[in-house]
Design a protein around this motif. Structure first.
Motif, PDB file in Angstrom:
ATOM      1  N   GLY A 192       0.796  -1.220   0.000  1.00 44.71           N
ATOM      2  CA  GLY A 192       0.000   0.000   0.000  1.00 44.71           C
ATOM      3  C   GLY A 192       0.829   1.271   0.000  1.00 44.71           C
ATOM      4  O   GLY A 192       0.314   2.344  -0.319  1.00 44.71           O
ATOM      5  N   TYR A 193       2.108   1.171   0.356  1.00 43.15           N
ATOM      6  CA  TYR A 193       2.977   2.352   0.410  1.00 43.15           C
ATOM      7  C   TYR A 193       3.901   2.450  -0.794  1.00 43.15           C
ATOM      8  O   TYR A 193       4.730   3.354  -0.851  1.00 43.15           O
ATOM      9  N   ARG A 194       3.780   1.519  -1.738  1.00 45.31           N
ATOM     10  CA  ARG A 194       4.700   1.517  -2.870  1.00 45.31           C
ATOM     11  C   ARG A 194       4.208   2.486  -3.944  1.00 45.31           C
ATOM     12  O   ARG A 194       3.554   2.114  -4.916  1.00 45.31           O
ATOM     13  N   SER A 195       4.508   3.738  -3.754  1.00 45.76           N
ATOM     14  CA  SER A 195       4.195   4.759  -4.742  1.00 45.76           C
ATOM     15  C   SER A 195       5.476   5.498  -5.112  1.00 45.76           C
ATOM     16  O   SER A 195       6.454   5.494  -4.353  1.00 45.76           O
ATOM     17  N   ARG A 196       5.452   6.140  -6.250  1.00 48.87           N
ATOM     18  CA  ARG A 196       6.636   6.866  -6.700  1.00 48.87           C
ATOM     19  C   ARG A 196       6.980   8.007  -5.753  1.00 48.87           C
ATOM     20  O   ARG A 196       8.150   8.281  -5.475  1.00 48.87           O
ATOM     21  N   LYS A 197       5.964   8.659  -5.209  1.00 47.30           N
ATOM     22  CA  LYS A 197       6.205   9.779  -4.303  1.00 47.30           C
ATOM     23  C   LYS A 197       6.894   9.327  -3.027  1.00 47.30           C
ATOM     24  O   LYS A 197       7.840   9.972  -2.544  1.00 47.30           O
ATOM     25  N   THR A 210      12.441  -1.386   1.942  1.00 45.69           N
ATOM     26  CA  THR A 210      12.067  -2.677   1.364  1.00 45.69           C
ATOM     27  C   THR A 210      10.556  -2.755   1.340  1.00 45.69           C
ATOM     28  O   THR A 210       9.901  -2.668   2.389  1.00 45.69           O
ATOM     29  N   MET A 211       9.988  -2.910   0.151  1.00 51.33           N
ATOM     30  CA  MET A 211       8.535  -3.031   0.003  1.00 51.33           C
ATOM     31  C   MET A 211       8.242  -3.845  -1.247  1.00 51.33           C
ATOM     32  O   MET A 211       8.923  -3.700  -2.260  1.00 51.33           O
ATOM     33  N   GLN A 217       1.788  -2.757 -10.885  1.00 48.32           N
ATOM     34  CA  GLN A 217       3.080  -2.203 -11.268  1.00 48.32           C
ATOM     35  C   GLN A 217       3.918  -3.247 -11.986  1.00 48.32           C
ATOM     36  O   GLN A 217       4.608  -2.937 -12.971  1.00 48.32           O
ATOM     37  N   ARG A 218       3.857  -4.495 -11.505  1.00 46.18           N
ATOM     38  CA  ARG A 218       4.600  -5.567 -12.160  1.00 46.18           C
ATOM     39  C   ARG A 218       4.063  -5.811 -13.567  1.00 46.18           C
ATOM     40  O   ARG A 218       4.833  -5.985 -14.528  1.00 46.18           O
ATOM     41  N   ALA A 219       2.724  -5.791 -13.712  1.00 45.20           N
ATOM     42  CA  ALA A 219       2.135  -6.018 -15.033  1.00 45.20           C
ATOM     43  C   ALA A 219       2.479  -4.879 -15.986  1.00 45.20           C
ATOM     44  O   ALA A 219       2.749  -5.099 -17.180  1.00 45.20           O
TER      45      ALA A 219
END
Length: 285
Positions: A192-197, A210-211, A217-219
């Motif tokens: 839930g915290y894996r954003s570019r910002k 580490t997340m 995003q993988r797709a």
């Protein structure tokens, strides 16, 4: 004799010197008696008027409310964290996550401060979701499952929107001169915290993280083929240590007044979470 849900002698010894002292006016109710009553109330989730008479009458609530508003509990927590850091007892592998507390019907009805509709409810960290009124605790804990800082929002707030606010609450005073420590060695987050910002924020501050990668995003990276770049490194063994934040929430919610919110105001509920967090620092896993 120490009764159930009361401070132990070790806990009282650690906290007694951190309470504000009063040298004027009438002698006030014994501080240990008051703190025992507050902890008993938080543990059981009882109403203030139902707290046993041995802890005092409404003096208990007025003292709790006064200390909540003047920042006494926050200063006590900061002092204990500084003492632990000076002893090298803080693991700076920090995990960030959130948990939702259901708001009891008694938590509604606080005086609104500005705004209209949903904005006024957010003043007291109450949000309406599918389960009704809820409060979300966004929290950062150290590698041993002890809270370093937290932020309260309505239960409908997204986790990623409060990440920087949570990181800003990490301020551990140093034993000598200098600024408080605000930067962990490493941060563990869920998808839930894996954003570019957020990743840019951590890189700018020089904090390793580490997340796991989200499925979309993988797709998207796979769809772009060569232009999508290489998959980012992910340490599975290190990520397993993120379970400490779930254990931290589990211990906090052993306090019934935190697992279910009964407090009407943000300040009172924040003070309750601060007290429970403070006792976690005094009782390591």
């Amino acid at each position: 004799m120490v009764r159930r849900h009361e401070l132990t002698h070790v806990e009282w010894e650690a906290l007694s010197g951190l309470l504000p002292q009063s040298s004027w006016g009438r002698p006030r109710l014994d501080d240990r008696r008051v703190l025992n009553g507050i902890v008993w109330k938080l543990r059981t989730g009882s109403a203030w008027r139902d707290v046993p008479e041995r802890y005092g009458s409404w003096t208990l609530y007025t003292r709790f409310r006064r200390w909540a508003l003047d920042g006494t509990f926050t200063r006590m927590s900061a002092a204990v964290q500084a003492e632990k850091d000076a002893a090298g007892d803080i693991d700076w592998l920090v995990s960030v996550d959130s948990t939702v507390a259901r708001a009891h019907q008694h938590a509604a009805g606080a005086r609104k401060r500005g705004g209209v509709g949903g904005r006024s409810m957010c003043d007291h960290a109450l949000g309406r979701s599918r389960g009704g009124l809820t409060t979300k605790i966004h929290l950062a804990c150290d590698g041993r499952g002890r809270p370093l800082g937290f932020v309260l929002t309505g239960g409908n707030a997204a986790d990623c929107t409060r990440f920087e606010d949570v990181m800003d609450t990490i301020r551990v005073r140093r034993a000598g001169p200098g600024r408080p420590r605000t930067r962990p060695d490493h941060v563990l987050d869920d998808k839930g915290y894996r954003s570019r910002k957020i990743r840019a924020y951590l890189r700018k501050r020089g904090i390793g993280h580490t997340m796991p990668e989200r499925r979309d995003q993988r797709a998207n990276r796979t769809r772009k083929r060569r232009d999508g770049g290489r998959p980012r490194a992910f340490d599975k063994q290190l990520y397993k240590k993120r379970n400490v934040v779930e254990r931290c929430f589990n211990r906090l919610k052993q306090y019934h007044a935190i697992a279910t919110r009964y407090d009407k105001t943000r300040e009172s509920y924040q003070a309750a979470v601060t007290i429970a967090s403070l006792l976690l620092w005094l009782n390591p896993l």
